[in-house]
Design a protein around this motif. Structure first.
Motif, PDB file in Angstrom:
ATOM      1  N   ALA A 105      31.262  48.904  48.635  1.00 11.88           N
ATOM      2  CA  ALA A 105      29.877  48.940  48.163  1.00 11.88           C
ATOM      3  C   ALA A 105      29.406  50.371  47.936  1.00 11.88           C
ATOM      4  O   ALA A 105      28.661  50.640  46.998  1.00 11.88           O
ATOM      5  N   ALA A 106      29.851  51.280  48.769  1.00 11.69           N
ATOM      6  CA  ALA A 106      29.420  52.671  48.643  1.00 11.69           C
ATOM      7  C   ALA A 106      30.076  53.390  47.472  1.00 11.69           C
ATOM      8  O   ALA A 106      29.480  54.266  46.862  1.00 11.69           O
ATOM      9  N   LEU A 107      31.309  53.017  47.150  1.00  9.39           N
ATOM     10  CA  LEU A 107      32.098  53.812  46.207  1.00  9.39           C
ATOM     11  C   LEU A 107      32.568  53.073  44.965  1.00  9.39           C
ATOM     12  O   LEU A 107      33.321  53.641  44.172  1.00  9.39           O
ATOM     13  N   LEU A 108      32.164  51.833  44.781  1.00  6.18           N
ATOM     14  CA  LEU A 108      32.726  51.024  43.703  1.00  6.18           C
ATOM     15  C   LEU A 108      32.730  51.696  42.336  1.00  6.18           C
ATOM     16  O   LEU A 108      33.769  51.727  41.676  1.00  6.18           O
ATOM     17  N   PRO A 109      31.619  52.264  41.865  1.00  7.34           N
ATOM     18  CA  PRO A 109      31.667  52.900  40.534  1.00  7.34           C
ATOM     19  C   PRO A 109      32.682  54.045  40.460  1.00  7.34           C
ATOM     20  O   PRO A 109      33.373  54.198  39.460  1.00  7.34           O
ATOM     21  N   GLU A 110      32.798  54.814  41.545  1.00  8.16           N
ATOM     22  CA  GLU A 110      33.762  55.919  41.543  1.00  8.16           C
ATOM     23  C   GLU A 110      35.196  55.412  41.660  1.00  8.16           C
ATOM     24  O   GLU A 110      36.107  55.975  41.053  1.00  8.16           O
ATOM     25  N   LEU A 111      35.408  54.363  42.433  1.00  7.20           N
ATOM     26  CA  LEU A 111      36.755  53.813  42.557  1.00  7.20           C
ATOM     27  C   LEU A 111      37.243  53.276  41.219  1.00  7.20           C
ATOM     28  O   LEU A 111      38.423  53.394  40.890  1.00  7.20           O
ATOM     29  N   ALA A 112      36.328  52.728  40.438  1.00  2.00           N
ATOM     30  CA  ALA A 112      36.701  52.197  39.119  1.00  2.00           C
ATOM     31  C   ALA A 112      37.162  53.304  38.175  1.00  2.00           C
ATOM     32  O   ALA A 112      37.857  53.034  37.196  1.00  2.00           O
ATOM     33  N   ARG A 113      36.811  54.548  38.471  1.00  4.47           N
ATOM     34  CA  ARG A 113      37.184  55.680  37.611  1.00  4.47           C
ATOM     35  C   ARG A 113      38.408  56.430  38.120  1.00  4.47           C
ATOM     36  O   ARG A 113      38.817  57.430  37.544  1.00  4.47           O
ATOM     37  N   GLN A 114      39.016  55.944  39.193  1.00  3.20           N
ATOM     38  CA  GLN A 114      40.205  56.580  39.746  1.00  3.20           C
ATOM     39  C   GLN A 114      41.411  56.253  38.864  1.00  3.20           C
ATOM     40  O   GLN A 114      41.378  55.311  38.072  1.00  3.20           O
ATOM     41  N   PRO A 115      42.495  57.005  38.998  1.00  2.00           N
ATOM     42  CA  PRO A 115      43.706  56.726  38.214  1.00  2.00           C
ATOM     43  C   PRO A 115      44.228  55.312  38.492  1.00  2.00           C
ATOM     44  O   PRO A 115      43.966  54.744  39.553  1.00  2.00           O
ATOM     45  N   PRO A 116      44.982  54.747  37.557  1.00  3.02           N
ATOM     46  CA  PRO A 116      45.465  53.366  37.707  1.00  3.02           C
ATOM     47  C   PRO A 116      46.194  53.088  39.021  1.00  3.02           C
ATOM     48  O   PRO A 116      45.995  52.042  39.626  1.00  3.02           O
ATOM     49  N   GLU A 117      47.030  54.023  39.471  1.00  2.71           N
ATOM     50  CA  GLU A 117      47.769  53.771  40.708  1.00  2.71           C
ATOM     51  C   GLU A 117      46.829  53.705  41.910  1.00  2.71           C
ATOM     52  O   GLU A 117      47.051  52.926  42.833  1.00  2.71           O
ATOM     53  N   ALA A 118      45.771  54.485  41.900  1.00  2.46           N
ATOM     54  CA  ALA A 118      44.782  54.425  42.985  1.00  2.46           C
ATOM     55  C   ALA A 118      44.014  53.110  42.921  1.00  2.46           C
ATOM     56  O   ALA A 118      43.805  52.460  43.951  1.00  2.46           O
ATOM     57  N   ARG A 119      43.623  52.681  41.735  1.00  4.62           N
ATOM     58  CA  ARG A 119      42.902  51.410  41.596  1.00  4.62           C
ATOM     59  C   ARG A 119      43.779  50.251  42.048  1.00  4.62           C
ATOM     60  O   ARG A 119      43.294  49.306  42.674  1.00  4.62           O
ATOM     61  N   SER A 120      45.058  50.315  41.771  1.00  7.01           N
ATOM     62  CA  SER A 120      45.990  49.277  42.214  1.00  7.01           C
ATOM     63  C   SER A 120      46.040  49.219  43.737  1.00  7.01           C
ATOM     64  O   SER A 120      46.032  48.141  44.340  1.00  7.01           O
ATOM     65  N   PHE A 121      46.073  50.368  44.365  1.00 13.35           N
ATOM     66  CA  PHE A 121      46.071  50.464  45.831  1.00 13.35           C
ATOM     67  C   PHE A 121      44.795  49.846  46.393  1.00 13.35           C
ATOM     68  O   PHE A 121      44.845  49.069  47.350  1.00 13.35           O
ATOM     69  N   TYR A 122      43.628  50.172  45.802  1.00 15.74           N
ATOM     70  CA  TYR A 122      42.361  49.620  46.273  1.00 15.74           C
ATOM     71  C   TYR A 122      42.308  48.121  46.044  1.00 15.74           C
ATOM     72  O   TYR A 122      41.768  47.372  46.864  1.00 15.74           O
ATOM     73  N   ALA A 123      42.898  47.656  44.948  1.00 10.14           N
ATOM     74  CA  ALA A 123      42.938  46.219  44.659  1.00 10.14           C
ATOM     75  C   ALA A 123      43.725  45.483  45.748  1.00 10.14           C
ATOM     76  O   ALA A 123      43.346  44.377  46.157  1.00 10.14           O
ATOM     77  N   GLU A 124      44.797  46.090  46.236  1.00 12.16           N
ATOM     78  CA  GLU A 124      45.573  45.484  47.327  1.00 12.16           C
ATOM     79  C   GLU A 124      44.721  45.338  48.577  1.00 12.16           C
ATOM     80  O   GLU A 124      44.764  44.305  49.251  1.00 12.16           O
ATOM     81  N   ARG A 125      43.945  46.360  48.886  1.00 13.15           N
ATOM     82  CA  ARG A 125      43.079  46.323  50.074  1.00 13.15           C
ATOM     83  C   ARG A 125      41.987  45.269  49.920  1.00 13.15           C
ATOM     84  O   ARG A 125      41.670  44.552  50.854  1.00 13.15           O
ATOM     85  N   LEU A 126      41.397  45.193  48.725  1.00 15.01           N
ATOM     86  CA  LEU A 126      40.376  44.183  48.453  1.00 15.01           C
ATOM     87  C   LEU A 126      40.978  42.789  48.584  1.00 15.01           C
ATOM     88  O   LEU A 126      40.382  41.897  49.198  1.00 15.01           O
ATOM     89  N   SER A 127      42.156  42.589  48.039  1.00 14.78           N
ATOM     90  CA  SER A 127      42.826  41.291  48.134  1.00 14.78           C
ATOM     91  C   SER A 127      43.062  40.887  49.586  1.00 14.78           C
ATOM     92  O   SER A 127      42.920  39.711  49.943  1.00 14.78           O
ATOM     93  N   ALA A 128      43.391  41.858  50.420  1.00 10.36           N
ATOM     94  CA  ALA A 128      43.600  41.561  51.842  1.00 10.36           C
ATOM     95  C   ALA A 128      42.309  41.070  52.489  1.00 10.36           C
ATOM     96  O   ALA A 128      42.330  40.134  53.302  1.00 10.36           O
ATOM     97  N   MET A 129      41.184  41.671  52.125  1.00  9.72           N
ATOM     98  CA  MET A 129      39.901  41.218  52.684  1.00  9.72           C
ATOM     99  C   MET A 129      39.555  39.822  52.185  1.00  9.72           C
ATOM    100  O   MET A 129      39.079  38.977  52.942  1.00  9.72           O
ATOM    101  N   VAL A 130      39.788  39.570  50.917  1.00  9.00           N
ATOM    102  CA  VAL A 130      39.532  38.238  50.359  1.00  9.00           C
ATOM    103  C   VAL A 130      40.427  37.215  51.054  1.00  9.00           C
ATOM    104  O   VAL A 130      39.970  36.108  51.397  1.00  9.00           O
ATOM    105  N   ASP A 131      41.677  37.582  51.315  1.00  8.87           N
ATOM    106  CA  ASP A 131      42.589  36.682  52.026  1.00  8.87           C
ATOM    107  C   ASP A 131      42.057  36.347  53.420  1.00  8.87           C
ATOM    108  O   ASP A 131      42.177  35.210  53.882  1.00  8.87           O
ATOM    109  N   ARG A 132      41.465  37.329  54.090  1.00 10.44           N
ATOM    110  CA  ARG A 132      40.908  37.088  55.427  1.00 10.44           C
ATOM    111  C   ARG A 132      39.753  36.085  55.359  1.00 10.44           C
ATOM    112  O   ARG A 132      39.626  35.209  56.216  1.00 10.44           O
TER     113      ARG A 132
END
Length: 190
Positions: A105-132
């Motif tokens: 929530a604090a960083l979403l707009p900035e995370l969306a502007r990170q390089p593709p490999e960083a966004r992929s990493f964040y997507a993995e973390r988000l997926s883990a929370m959704v899985d929980r």
């Protein structure tokens, strides 16, 4: 001069924690290395034995913050279920303290502007929370992943909106309405 065992690990941990709090509170772009290192109680030069760049620090500190957030989510879900997680997330205390709150929530707009490999990493973390969240729904819940994703999106989006108009009655109404909507998503399956 020799330092006691573990000092380097402790310094790295302090840098990562200070960076995560600073990024959540001020944003990635607005957070300079000098401020982060001051928050960690270290000199600017102490960053480089640990991280080659600010980008590397961003990835590790955000990843660490997301992992901690996922751990806290798991504890809340285990002790009180999805409704407790909704109430905790959409609280005034969470809204009013972005430096210690949800990284997404604090960083979403900035995370969306990170390089593709960083966004992929964040997507993995988000997926883990959704899985929980999905795992906390009763077994046999139809489309548990979809419900969990909708709950997560509702929570994060509502918190961002509430923070944007913080200090107004509208901010409180956003939190309340989103909590009702998120509860409605999980209620038929409780």
């Amino acid at each position: 001069m020799r330092y006691e065992k573990g000092r380097k690990d402790e310094s790295r941990r302090r840098i990562v924690e200070a960076a995560a709090a600073r990024f959540r509170g001020d944003g990635i772009a607005a957070s300079g290395v000098a401020a982060i290192m001051s928050d960690a109680g270290l000199t600017n030069g102490a960053l480089y034995p640990h991280f080659q760049s600010k980008a590397e620090l961003v990835r590790e500190s955000v990843g660490t913050a997301l992992a901690e957030q996922s751990r806290q989510l798991q504890e809340t879900l285990a002790s009180g279920g999805p409704e407790a997680a909704i109430d905790t997330y959409l609280s005034a205390a969470h809204r009013d303290n972005p430096g210690t709150g949800c990284t997404l929530a604090a960083l979403l707009p900035e995370l969306a502007r990170q390089p593709p490999e960083a966004r992929s990493f964040y997507a993995e973390r988000l997926s883990a929370m959704v899985d929980r969240i999905a795992a906390a729904l009763p077994p046999q819940t139809p489309n548990a992943q979809g419900i969990a994703l909708a709950v997560q999106a509702t929570l994060v989006g509502a918190l961002q909106l509430a923070r944007a108009v913080e200090g107004t009655e509208l901010s409180d109404r956003i939190l309340a309405a989103a909590a009702d909507a998120a509860r409605a998503l999980v209620a038929p399956h409780q």
